[in-house]
Design a protein around this motif. Structure first.
Motif, PDB file in Angstrom:
ATOM      1  N   GLN A   1      -8.458   3.180   7.616  1.00 25.14           N
ATOM      2  CA  GLN A   1      -7.531   3.842   6.691  1.00 25.14           C
ATOM      3  C   GLN A   1      -6.298   4.351   7.421  1.00 25.14           C
ATOM      4  O   GLN A   1      -5.168   4.197   6.957  1.00 25.14           O
ATOM      5  CB  GLN A   1      -8.223   5.014   5.994  1.00 25.14           C
TER       6      GLN A   1
ATOM      7  N   LEU B   1     -20.859  -0.483   1.203  1.00 30.17           N
ATOM      8  CA  LEU B   1     -19.672  -0.774   2.004  1.00 30.17           C
ATOM      9  C   LEU B   1     -18.716   0.422   1.928  1.00 30.17           C
ATOM     10  O   LEU B   1     -18.370   0.892   0.855  1.00 30.17           O
ATOM     11  CB  LEU B   1     -18.988  -2.029   1.465  1.00 30.17           C
ATOM     12  N   LEU B   2     -18.329   0.916   3.092  1.00 30.67           N
ATOM     13  CA  LEU B   2     -17.479   2.097   3.155  1.00 30.67           C
ATOM     14  C   LEU B   2     -16.140   1.740   3.755  1.00 30.67           C
ATOM     15  O   LEU B   2     -16.024   0.782   4.504  1.00 30.67           O
ATOM     16  CB  LEU B   2     -18.099   3.135   4.089  1.00 30.67           C
ATOM     17  N   PHE B   3     -15.174   2.579   3.488  1.00 26.56           N
ATOM     18  CA  PHE B   3     -13.878   2.399   4.105  1.00 26.56           C
ATOM     19  C   PHE B   3     -13.805   3.296   5.327  1.00 26.56           C
ATOM     20  O   PHE B   3     -13.676   4.506   5.195  1.00 26.56           O
ATOM     21  CB  PHE B   3     -12.787   2.780   3.122  1.00 26.56           C
TER      22      PHE B   3
ATOM     23  N   VAL C   1      -0.752  -4.937   8.231  1.00 26.64           N
ATOM     24  CA  VAL C   1      -2.101  -4.821   8.798  1.00 26.64           C
ATOM     25  C   VAL C   1      -3.023  -5.799   8.061  1.00 26.64           C
ATOM     26  O   VAL C   1      -3.117  -5.764   6.836  1.00 26.64           O
ATOM     27  CB  VAL C   1      -2.648  -3.387   8.653  1.00 26.64           C
ATOM     28  N   VAL C   2      -3.665  -6.672   8.802  1.00 24.72           N
ATOM     29  CA  VAL C   2      -4.595  -7.637   8.209  1.00 24.72           C
ATOM     30  C   VAL C   2      -6.010  -7.083   8.345  1.00 24.72           C
ATOM     31  O   VAL C   2      -6.467  -6.806   9.457  1.00 24.72           O
ATOM     32  CB  VAL C   2      -4.511  -9.003   8.930  1.00 24.72           C
ATOM     33  N   SER C   3      -6.683  -6.902   7.215  1.00 23.38           N
ATOM     34  CA  SER C   3      -8.060  -6.408   7.224  1.00 23.38           C
ATOM     35  C   SER C   3      -9.013  -7.573   7.065  1.00 23.38           C
ATOM     36  O   SER C   3      -8.853  -8.394   6.168  1.00 23.38           O
ATOM     37  CB  SER C   3      -8.308  -5.452   6.058  1.00 23.38           C
ATOM     38  N   VAL C   4     -10.009  -7.615   7.937  1.00 26.76           N
ATOM     39  CA  VAL C   4     -11.000  -8.679   7.884  1.00 26.76           C
ATOM     40  C   VAL C   4     -12.358  -8.030   7.703  1.00 26.76           C
ATOM     41  O   VAL C   4     -12.683  -7.056   8.380  1.00 26.76           O
ATOM     42  CB  VAL C   4     -10.973  -9.500   9.199  1.00 26.76           C
ATOM     43  N   LYS C   5     -13.165  -8.546   6.799  1.00 31.67           N
ATOM     44  CA  LYS C   5     -14.490  -7.946   6.572  1.00 31.67           C
ATOM     45  C   LYS C   5     -15.514  -8.535   7.499  1.00 31.67           C
ATOM     46  O   LYS C   5     -15.363  -9.645   7.982  1.00 31.67           O
ATOM     47  CB  LYS C   5     -14.922  -8.157   5.125  1.00 31.67           C
TER      48      LYS C   5
ATOM     49  N   PRO D   1      -9.276 -12.424   4.177  1.00 29.42           N
ATOM     50  CA  PRO D   1      -8.467 -11.366   4.810  1.00 29.42           C
ATOM     51  C   PRO D   1      -7.415 -10.808   3.836  1.00 29.42           C
ATOM     52  O   PRO D   1      -6.903 -11.533   2.997  1.00 29.42           O
ATOM     53  CB  PRO D   1      -7.787 -12.088   5.974  1.00 29.42           C
ATOM     54  N   VAL D   2      -7.146  -9.514   3.964  1.00 27.14           N
ATOM     55  CA  VAL D   2      -6.166  -8.845   3.121  1.00 27.14           C
ATOM     56  C   VAL D   2      -5.052  -8.274   4.000  1.00 27.14           C
ATOM     57  O   VAL D   2      -5.336  -7.515   4.923  1.00 27.14           O
ATOM     58  CB  VAL D   2      -6.812  -7.718   2.296  1.00 27.14           C
ATOM     59  N   VAL D   3      -3.832  -8.654   3.729  1.00 33.51           N
ATOM     60  CA  VAL D   3      -2.694  -8.150   4.493  1.00 33.51           C
ATOM     61  C   VAL D   3      -2.063  -6.997   3.718  1.00 33.51           C
ATOM     62  O   VAL D   3      -1.658  -7.167   2.569  1.00 33.51           O
ATOM     63  CB  VAL D   3      -1.629  -9.247   4.705  1.00 33.51           C
ATOM     64  N   SER D   4      -2.031  -5.819   4.339  1.00 34.14           N
ATOM     65  CA  SER D   4      -1.435  -4.646   3.697  1.00 34.14           C
ATOM     66  C   SER D   4      -0.031  -4.450   4.236  1.00 34.14           C
ATOM     67  O   SER D   4       0.183  -4.444   5.435  1.00 34.14           O
ATOM     68  CB  SER D   4      -2.231  -3.378   4.026  1.00 34.14           C
TER      69      SER D   4
ATOM     70  N   VAL E   1     -12.901  -4.270   8.833  1.00 37.49           N
ATOM     71  CA  VAL E   1     -13.176  -3.136   7.949  1.00 37.49           C
ATOM     72  C   VAL E   1     -14.618  -3.136   7.475  1.00 37.49           C
ATOM     73  O   VAL E   1     -14.935  -2.544   6.456  1.00 37.49           O
ATOM     74  CB  VAL E   1     -12.251  -3.090   6.700  1.00 37.49           C
TER      75      VAL E   1
ATOM     76  N   VAL F   1       0.831  -1.212   0.000  1.00 38.12           N
ATOM     77  CA  VAL F   1       0.000   0.000   0.000  1.00 38.12           C
ATOM     78  C   VAL F   1       0.860   1.254   0.000  1.00 38.12           C
ATOM     79  O   VAL F   1       0.418   2.306   0.408  1.00 38.12           O
ATOM     80  CB  VAL F   1      -0.976   0.062   1.204  1.00 38.12           C
TER      81      VAL F   1
ATOM     82  N   PHE G   1      -3.747   6.525  -0.141  1.00 40.30           N
ATOM     83  CA  PHE G   1      -4.344   5.201  -0.198  1.00 40.30           C
ATOM     84  C   PHE G   1      -4.689   4.900  -1.647  1.00 40.30           C
ATOM     85  O   PHE G   1      -5.637   5.448  -2.185  1.00 40.30           O
ATOM     86  CB  PHE G   1      -5.606   5.185   0.648  1.00 40.30           C
TER      87      PHE G   1
ATOM     88  N   LEU H   1       1.588  10.231   1.920  1.00 41.71           N
ATOM     89  CA  LEU H   1       1.199   8.846   1.737  1.00 41.71           C
ATOM     90  C   LEU H   1      -0.285   8.783   1.375  1.00 41.71           C
ATOM     91  O   LEU H   1      -1.132   9.346   2.057  1.00 41.71           O
ATOM     92  CB  LEU H   1       1.463   8.065   3.034  1.00 41.71           C
TER      93      LEU H   1
ATOM     94  N   ILE I   1      -4.057   1.354   8.462  1.00 38.28           N
ATOM     95  CA  ILE I   1      -3.361   0.724   7.328  1.00 38.28           C
ATOM     96  C   ILE I   1      -2.239   1.614   6.811  1.00 38.28           C
ATOM     97  O   ILE I   1      -1.147   1.154   6.512  1.00 38.28           O
ATOM     98  CB  ILE I   1      -4.362   0.375   6.202  1.00 38.28           C
ATOM     99  N   LEU I   2      -2.507   2.921   6.738  1.00 37.09           N
ATOM    100  CA  LEU I   2      -1.497   3.824   6.170  1.00 37.09           C
ATOM    101  C   LEU I   2      -0.384   4.176   7.144  1.00 37.09           C
ATOM    102  O   LEU I   2       0.733   4.442   6.733  1.00 37.09           O
ATOM    103  CB  LEU I   2      -2.152   5.119   5.685  1.00 37.09           C
TER     104      LEU I   2
ATOM    105  N   LYS J   1       3.419  -1.943   3.932  1.00 41.71           N
ATOM    106  CA  LYS J   1       3.865  -0.630   3.435  1.00 41.71           C
ATOM    107  C   LYS J   1       5.221  -0.736   2.756  1.00 41.71           C
ATOM    108  O   LYS J   1       6.012  -1.598   3.077  1.00 41.71           O
ATOM    109  CB  LYS J   1       3.924   0.372   4.578  1.00 41.71           C
TER     110      LYS J   1
ATOM    111  N   ILE K   1      -9.140  -4.419  -0.545  1.00 43.29           N
ATOM    112  CA  ILE K   1      -9.482  -4.560   0.879  1.00 43.29           C
ATOM    113  C   ILE K   1     -10.990  -4.617   1.078  1.00 43.29           C
ATOM    114  O   ILE K   1     -11.497  -5.419   1.850  1.00 43.29           O
ATOM    115  CB  ILE K   1      -8.852  -3.407   1.701  1.00 43.29           C
ATOM    116  N   LEU K   2     -11.719  -3.774   0.351  1.00 43.39           N
ATOM    117  CA  LEU K   2     -13.177  -3.731   0.552  1.00 43.39           C
ATOM    118  C   LEU K   2     -13.916  -4.864  -0.128  1.00 43.39           C
ATOM    119  O   LEU K   2     -14.965  -5.287   0.341  1.00 43.39           O
ATOM    120  CB  LEU K   2     -13.743  -2.400   0.057  1.00 43.39           C
TER     121      LEU K   2
END
Lengths: 130, 130
Positions: free
Chosen positions: B116, B109-111, B126-130, A125-128, B100, A100, A111, A109, B119-120, A130, A119-120
């Motif tokens: 944000q 679905l919003l971020f 960072v692992v994002s899980v829905k 699961p999504v691993v971000s 997320v 990311v 997004f 920085l 993650i940044l 940097k 991610i959405l």
């Protein structure tokens, strides 16, 4: 466990592939590295060549660590975020790892839209990184 | 390996804690579950009570799986995203797991801004899980 790495095609994101290797070893998983380009008039053929070379280099990195690794260059007219999510669904992956690190012209920085879409919209699961 | 779980304090995000358990077992790690609330006039005392109860429930979940787990309710006047990143740095965690799943009033679905920021700004994956 199937781990999909979304790779932009430029540079070899060292942190990205090291995290992927760590996850693959911990989960006894396999890695699928994917670069998505729109293609047609949107994509310079030299970019495709660079991406192919970088993907081959990444595959060697995993092979040296005895981690099963497939590489795929997707050129099917889709925006990279949607393409990665679709490919993840088609291949029923368990985790997606993406970089990311995007910066604006003034160094802020940002997004990236590809990261946001992945991610959405991903079903796993999504691993971000940097 | 230290895994920080950023937990909103409402509901018990089952996917979130199951992914955290899977990671903790794979990496032989410990879990730190954190809920951040601004506090003062911004936070209803009943919300704090609910968050405390949910954190205790989450801790039992990990204890049953023999996964070391700390819980922390942070009320230090900071926005949750920045608070989680600061806590992660203070505790040199190796990974942050966040939910997320945010939806607008019309169901889109919003971020979320907390996701944000984490993650940044986080120094670790960072692992994002829905």
């Amino acid at each position: 466990m199937k781990i999909l790495v979304g790779y932009k095609g430029v540079n070899v994101g060292k942190d990205l592939i090291e995290i992927a290797a760590r996850h693959a070893l911990a989960f006894d998983g396999q890695v699928i590295v994917v670069t998505s380009m729109i293609g047609g008039s949107n994509t310079d053929p030299t970019e495709i060549k660079v991406a192919e070379d970088n993907l081959a280099e990444i595959q060697s990195f995993f092979k040296e660590k005895n981690i099963p690794c497939e590489i795929h260059l997707l050129v099917r007219g889709m925006e990279p975020g949607e393409d990665i999510v679709m490919f993840a669904n088609e291949n029923t992956v368990d985790e997606i790892i993406i970089g990311v690190r995007s910066r604006s012209k003034v160094g802020k920085l940002l997004f990236g839209s590809t990261s946001q879409v992945v991610i959405l919209q991903a079903d796993c699961p999504v691993v971000s990184v940097k």
